[in-house]
Write a protein that holds these residues in place. Sequence first.
Motif, PDB file in Angstrom:
ATOM      1  N   GLN A 118      54.275  35.488  71.300  1.00  0.00           N
ATOM      2  CA  GLN A 118      55.659  35.031  71.408  1.00  0.00           C
ATOM      3  C   GLN A 118      55.822  33.575  70.968  1.00  0.00           C
ATOM      4  OE1 GLN A 118      57.242  35.079  75.387  1.00  0.00           O
ATOM      5  NE2 GLN A 118      59.300  35.510  74.663  1.00  0.00           N
ATOM      6  N   ASN A 119      54.896  32.744  71.428  1.00  0.00           N
ATOM      7  CA  ASN A 119      54.988  31.324  71.119  1.00  0.00           C
ATOM      8  C   ASN A 119      54.880  31.066  69.622  1.00  0.00           C
ATOM      9  OD1 ASN A 119      55.353  28.718  72.024  1.00  0.00           O
ATOM     10  ND2 ASN A 119      53.156  28.301  71.952  1.00  0.00           N
ATOM     11  N   LYS A 120      53.917  31.750  69.009  1.00  0.00           N
ATOM     12  CA  LYS A 120      53.722  31.584  67.562  1.00  0.00           C
ATOM     13  C   LYS A 120      54.941  32.088  66.793  1.00  0.00           C
ATOM     14  CE  LYS A 120      48.735  31.794  66.687  1.00  0.00           C
ATOM     15  NZ  LYS A 120      47.719  32.682  66.087  1.00  0.00           N
ATOM     16  N   LEU A 121      55.511  33.190  67.256  1.00  0.00           N
ATOM     17  CA  LEU A 121      56.695  33.747  66.587  1.00  0.00           C
ATOM     18  C   LEU A 121      57.851  32.743  66.672  1.00  0.00           C
ATOM     19  CD1 LEU A 121      58.055  36.116  65.131  1.00  0.00           C
ATOM     20  CD2 LEU A 121      58.612  37.089  67.343  1.00  0.00           C
ATOM     21  N   ASN A 122      58.047  32.180  67.850  1.00  0.00           N
ATOM     22  CA  ASN A 122      59.101  31.172  68.018  1.00  0.00           C
ATOM     23  C   ASN A 122      58.876  29.987  67.096  1.00  0.00           C
ATOM     24  OD1 ASN A 122      60.463  32.625  69.911  1.00  0.00           O
ATOM     25  ND2 ASN A 122      59.548  31.604  71.665  1.00  0.00           N
ATOM     26  N   GLN A 123      57.629  29.509  67.039  1.00  0.00           N
ATOM     27  CA  GLN A 123      57.306  28.360  66.192  1.00  0.00           C
ATOM     28  C   GLN A 123      57.633  28.667  64.730  1.00  0.00           C
ATOM     29  OE1 GLN A 123      56.484  25.290  67.139  1.00  0.00           O
ATOM     30  NE2 GLN A 123      56.798  26.118  69.197  1.00  0.00           N
ATOM     31  N   HIS A 124      57.287  29.884  64.315  1.00  0.00           N
ATOM     32  CA  HIS A 124      57.526  30.281  62.924  1.00  0.00           C
ATOM     33  C   HIS A 124      59.027  30.283  62.610  1.00  0.00           C
ATOM     34  CE1 HIS A 124      57.252  32.326  59.121  1.00  0.00           C
ATOM     35  NE2 HIS A 124      57.933  33.363  59.564  1.00  0.00           N
TER      36      HIS A 124
END
Lengths: 251, 69, 356
Positions: free
Chosen positions: C215-221
């Motif tokens: 989730q965190n990586k998706l948000n960052q992207h």
Amino acid sequence: MQVYSVPKSIKENSTFTFCPGCDHGVAIKLVAEVLDELNLRENAIAIASSGCSVLLYDFLDVDCIEAPHGRACAVATGVKRAHRALKNDKFVFTYQGDGDFASIGLAESMHSALRGENITAICINNTNYGMTGGQLGPTTVMGQVTATSPLGRNRQYHGFPIKTAEHIALCEGVSFCSRVALYNVKNIINAKAQIKKAFEYQQQGLGFSFVEILSTCPTNWKLSPSEAHKKIEEEISKIYPLGIFKDIKND
Amino acid sequence: MSYIKIDKDKCKSCYLCMETCPKNLIKKSNIIGKTGEYVVEFQDNNNQCLGCTQCAIVCPEIAITEVYR
Amino acid sequence: MSEKQLLKGNIAIAKAALECGCSCYFGYPITPQTEIGEYLSLEMQKRNLAYVCAESEIAAINMALGAASSGAKVMTSSSSCAVALMQEGLSYACSDELPIVLVNVMRAGPGQGYIYPSQGDYNQSTIGGGNGDYQTIVLSPCNVQEVVEMTYKSFYMAQKYRNPVILLVDGLLGQMAEPVNFINNPYEEIDNSSWRLDGAKGRPSREIHSLEPEQNKLNQHILKLSEKYRYIEQNEQDFEEYLCDDADIILTAFGTMARVAKAVCNHFREQGLKYGVFRPKTLYPFPYKRLRELSIKAKLFIDIEMNLGQMLRDIRLGVLSNAQVSFVGKPVGDWLKKEEIISAIENIAKECHASL
């Protein structure tokens, strides 16, 4: 003397995320071994797809692009043709499930085969949509109980499944087409030989090469890994017979 | 002397290797792995391993990482 | 290459694409843009470039997706109802940050509609029909000369921002022949060696994907993409002004309708009324900034479109409550004549004219 090691084309410290006993792991390992043996790792571009096969790039240490659901062969066509236009020849292969290849992506798959795109498609056939919890797919066999055929696949209600390899073999642009299984050592060794042949045919520029791999889905079949292999040996491979359906060098 | 190496962190306890080994040299250990089941271990007290690699060939996790003959 | 040529819009697009190094084209026939693919089919084969008669627009956009990952310059072209089929691919290309030029030569809709000239895809292009927080850059030419210039610019911006660019062309413009000064491509080449997929030789393997289970990586992207869009909005707003400096009433229009708007503007100027024309050249990023400046002084904005007011929302967002906003348009597929617009405006602007 070391007689077995982890293939170099498998990413270091990567761990498969498949369910225990799932044949996907064996299939990816075979692809990696063949990439190693043909020295293709540095020249290969893999196309991942949607479903359980999507995380391919987490496991294979090759350049990889994920295709939208079903479009792997179209993406592969673009990759292969673009590099040719740029005066490079890259080794391009897809790794797809049966739902991706033969249902939502049947048009892209079959037209790539018909055109004779010089790519290789590996299709994992586990007779259901595994990632979403085992629903009826294009390859679900008659009578098979799935999450969306709770009373079993039925001719009148659900219609018939597709015999993917047999259909692909009819396409003129196909150089090599076979169906293999992974339920014992002998079959795994044979599967590797077929994958290798499919890859070599692409290297030789002979056209679309295709290997359908009958695979287990122990979780959704609600069987142990061993029982699932037995099901492939005794039931599934009778409905989807193993063998080479087209080989332009022998035909 | 032939032997294998098992990466217990990768083992998901499918036991396909146990069923495949022609000499029955792979057994459940007393270590519980990531799936909540006992992971396998290699027990070859009488040097019976052939180094045939069949266990490595069937392992879906590449948890059998090395085989020596 | 600077002598004037008489070129149809569609052919101009194809020639300009070749001129700036497009090496891959994937397409499926649909009127009124088919000449692009027809022209390129021979020219690209002669040059050993990649050309595939795709089995569908879905296949075409995905072939473009794959080809773009190689670092090649890639184009596909289509029209309205078939561009609808490409929306999934555009969303993927935005998330994958892949440069694709998509030419949409518009026809009337909704649904199958017909091949009549139309500006019905403003919303489809600027808002999009794909999923998630994404944006495609949208350029809108008003004559064949600009078709050439904006084809160059489309390839440049696609490469520069690693994002799909839609060249949104009125059906009329695709089919219309005009004299063109065929200039050379003025843009620099963009180095893509840091991200393209050309085999993991002497470097770690690369992966291009939109799936992100963490989730965190998706948000960052998504936030990273959003930052890029904000940068584009700050730096790439482009527009044309015609007699806007002292204008009390400003006509807004995009594409070919802006040409009619200029004729309407001239008509009212001859009557001593201070009219101007404001034409967005980038529909995304929309030139809100300049429109807002103009709205401080002007009293009335009249938006003219060959649809039922798709750009009107953006005009209102730019003008806010600084001035009045009104609209003249017809359902897509019905060409608006100068006289029709003048008579509609005389009605709309009666009070405003009286006060000037």
